[in-house]
Design a protein around this motif. Structure first.
Motif, mmCIF file in Angstrom:
data_model
loop_
_atom_site.group_PDB
_atom_site.id
_atom_site.type_symbol
_atom_site.label_atom_id
_atom_site.label_comp_id
_atom_site.label_asym_id
_atom_site.label_seq_id
_atom_site.Cartn_x
_atom_site.Cartn_y
_atom_site.Cartn_z
ATOM 1 N N PHE A 154 2.702 4.582 -0.755
ATOM 2 C CA PHE A 154 2.438 5.519 -1.839
ATOM 3 C C PHE A 154 3.415 6.697 -1.861
ATOM 4 C CE2 PHE A 154 0.150 9.403 -3.290
ATOM 5 C CZ PHE A 154 0.193 9.113 -4.642
ATOM 6 N N GLN A 185 0.649 1.134 -6.525
ATOM 7 C CA GLN A 185 -0.154 2.277 -6.070
ATOM 8 C C GLN A 185 0.145 3.528 -6.887
ATOM 9 O OE1 GLN A 185 -2.509 1.545 -4.150
ATOM 10 N NE2 GLN A 185 -1.755 -0.380 -3.317
ATOM 11 N N ASN A 209 0.802 -1.226 0.000
ATOM 12 C CA ASN A 209 0.000 0.000 0.000
ATOM 13 C C ASN A 209 0.836 1.279 0.000
ATOM 14 O OD1 ASN A 209 -2.295 -1.528 -0.025
ATOM 15 N ND2 ASN A 209 -2.775 -1.253 2.142
ATOM 16 N N THR A 239 -7.331 -1.582 2.847
ATOM 17 C CA THR A 239 -7.333 -1.117 1.459
ATOM 18 C C THR A 239 -6.459 0.121 1.341
ATOM 19 O OG1 THR A 239 -9.620 -1.860 1.375
ATOM 20 C CG2 THR A 239 -8.858 -0.520 -0.448
ATOM 21 N N SER A 240 -5.719 0.240 0.252
ATOM 22 C CA SER A 240 -4.798 1.372 0.120
ATOM 23 C C SER A 240 -5.560 2.689 -0.023
ATOM 24 C CB SER A 240 -3.888 1.187 -1.091
ATOM 25 O OG SER A 240 -4.595 1.479 -2.272
#
Lengths: 274, 313
Positions: free
Chosen positions: A208, A224, A206, B112-113
């Motif tokens: 970023f 991402q 995840n 969840t990202s």
């Protein structure tokens, strides 16, 4: 008795209402990803697609190099996971089981490093990468994350609970310090290691802001960042965007459904957000 | 020889982690502290400016706007998230069937990202065909320009009532991000509260039952005070995280991000914008250190609270 049943019904009603709020965006994402572009913007909206259009997934997958982004994310996630498990086990073992000059000072300094949040760290981190000429390399995406204080701290707490007598007995039997770590400490710490591993995997997948800053080449982008730029470029093509979003989150959601109990327990014990 | 090895041994175990943390955490911060006193661009140091970066920041009106937006964001997220998650946790704690099912669902947004979440909500907020406005239209309410509405929510509310009110409040665009953030973080706070609730000994509740206490009395006099360490932890954690908000702005607002009219520009976005869009590293690091001090204060408050939890808990 009746009063109690009514109470329970109200509770379940409220919980379901909130449950729907949590699931609805995911549902909306998936059904949009299966609609035709025309149906996606139709009013009133359809709650189930007239024709399931799986082609959106193939189109999105081919539109930008998603296979590449996936591969990059897998490389980063695996490298970070292996690195973190090795460096944290070793460091935590030395903090928990050995006595040497400077130990407490180093440990406290590590804890102080834990207080630096990622947004504060990005500019300083980027400047060091420029010095090393590492900007736009896989090294920049992995090496700085091969060790983290949170994992060391978590493992140290766990290693400390293993009785000292066990160590003495093992040494009597001719076990070396390293052998004790491999044969006794690590097998006894499976739960803590799984927690560290889960945080590492979810965190890497995840991530970023860091990869956004240290990469500018398309070929190096993890999933991402790839998705984020895809959203910016295709700002109106919502069927493709939702399809891409769905396959981007699929691996982690799958992992979550398999290890749901473990993951929730890990988050409940830690003070860190994923 | 063996003795030397025995003495050095521990350092070998420490070395890999130490190298990474020293080179990639400690050194950058020291180096960046120096950079923050320079005009420092693409090519490196340009000019020593002493404290001028810091004073320029503190005189920049868009910094103060970003600061204000960050505060608005925190005030919008923290109490709402805290109250809803506490309420749900108490409901989940009532020994009903399907607790695990609900807990799993609530937790889904947490893993969840932010990028995926931002993408989906951007679509939901779409002014013409988004789900949010579609649902509002079912109730006969005209939709909103969620992410591009610069007017403050209080301003809009009181204009609707035709009352004059001096405070505008966060823009609807910023408030839209607040909603997403609460939605995403709720599950995490719920499980923290659930863990806290499980630590309260059952005999207190039994005693209260014997005394015939009402549900509210039980909550007010048993649950709330005994849960206070968890509540405080959740409060500070959520505040710290909300001060680090960035991805929602990058993904959902603009162009240019931070808009409309800078009403969604938060501190981390301000930092990112100056450091990487304008490649002003000296200025950017100075912003980073100001942000660091703010978050450090919050962290230290939390540490103190955790210590108290250990002593009195």
């Amino acid at each position: 008795m009746v009063k109690k049943t009514v109470g329970k019904i109200i509770i379940i009603f409220l919980l379901s209402l909130i449950g729907i709020t949590m699931v609805l965006p995911f549902y909306w994402m998936i059904i949009t990803s299966l609609k035709t572009p025309l149906e996606a913007i139709q009013f009133p909206p359809t709650w189930f697609p007239n024709h399931l259009r799986f082609r959106n997934y193939i189109d999105a997958w081919k539109q930008v190099p998603f296979p590449r982004y996936f591969l990059n994310s897998v490389i980063i996630t695996v490298a970070t996971l292996v690195g973190v498990l090795i460096t944290s086990s070793l460091a935590a073992y030395s903090f928990a089981r050995m006595k040497y000059p400077g130990r407490n000072f180093i440990f406290l300094s590590f804890l102080a490093m834990m207080m630096i949040p990622i947004p504060v760290y990005i500019v300083p981190g980027y400047l060091i990468l420029m010095k090393l000429h590492w900007v736009d390399t896989y090294l920049a995406l992995t090496v700085p994350w091969l060790a983290n204080v949170f994992s060391i701290f978590l493992l140290r707490q766990h290693f400390k609970t293993i009785p000292k007598d066990l160590f003495d007995a093992a040494v009597m039997d001719g076990c070396s310090r390293f052998g004790f770590l491999i044969r006794i400490v690590l097998p006894l710490s499976k739960a803590a290691l799984v927690t560290v591993a889960l945080f590492s995997i979810i965190g890497s997948w995840n991530a970023f802001i860091w990869p956004l800053v240290v990469t500018s080449k398309d070929a190096l982008r993890p999933i991402q960042v790839g998705l984020a730029y895809f959203v910016q470029e295709q700002s109106t093509n919502y069927t493709l965007l939702t399809a891409a979003t769905t396959f981007t989150i699929a691996p982690i959601v799958l992992l979550f459904f398999i290890l749901e109990k473990r993951i929730i327990a890990s988050f409940a014990r830690s003070g860190l957000k994923g | 020889m063996k003795k030397i090895f025995r003495f050095l041994g521990p350092y070998f175990y420490l070395l890999p982690a130490f190298l990474i943390i020293f080179v990639f955490r400690f050194l950058p911060m020291i180096y960046a502290f120096r950079v923050s006193f320079y005009k420092w661009g693409m090519g490196g140091a340009e000019k020593f400016v002493a404290l001028r970066n810091y004073s320029t920041i503190l005189k920049d009106s868009s910094f103060w706007q970003a600061f204000g937006n960050t505060i608005y964001f925190s005030i919008g997220v923290v109490p709402t998230s805290l109250l809803i998650s506490l309420f749900i946790a108490v409901l989940l704690h009532q020994k009903i069937k399907g607790v695990r099912f609900f807990r799993t669902i609530y937790f889904l947004p947490v893993i969840t990202s932010v990028i995926a979440v931002s993408m989906v909500w951007k679509w939901i907020y779409h002014p013409q065909v988004g789900l949010a406005n579609n649902i509002l239209q079912l109730f006969g309410v005209k939709g909103f320009n969620w992410l591009s509405e610069w007017r403050g929510i209080l301003q809009m509310f009181f204009a609707f009532l035709r009352v004059n009110f001096p405070i505008k409040g966060p823009s609807l665009a910023l408030y839209s991000l607040i909603i997403v953030s609460v939605w995403k973080g709720l599950g995490y706070n719920i499980i923290l509260f659930l863990a806290g609730l499980e630590n309260i000994p059952g005999q207190y509740y039994e005693a209260a039952k014997v005394d015939g206490a009402t549900r509210w009395q039980v909550f007010r006099h048993i649950t709330w005070p005994l849960l206070s360490p968890t509540t405080f932890f959740v409060l500070i954690m959520t505040t710290i995280v909300s001060f680090q908000m960035f991805a929602y702005v990058w993904m959902m607002t603009g162009p240019p991000a931070g808009g409309p009219l800078g009403t969604t520009n938060v501190l981390v976005y301000y930092l990112f914008d100056h450091a990487f869009n304008f490649t002003r590293y000296g200025y950017g690091t100075a912003v980073a250190f100001i942000l660091f001090i703010i978050i450090l204060i919050l962290t230290l408050i939390q540490r103190k609270a955790v210590e108290r939890k250990v002593f009195y808990g």
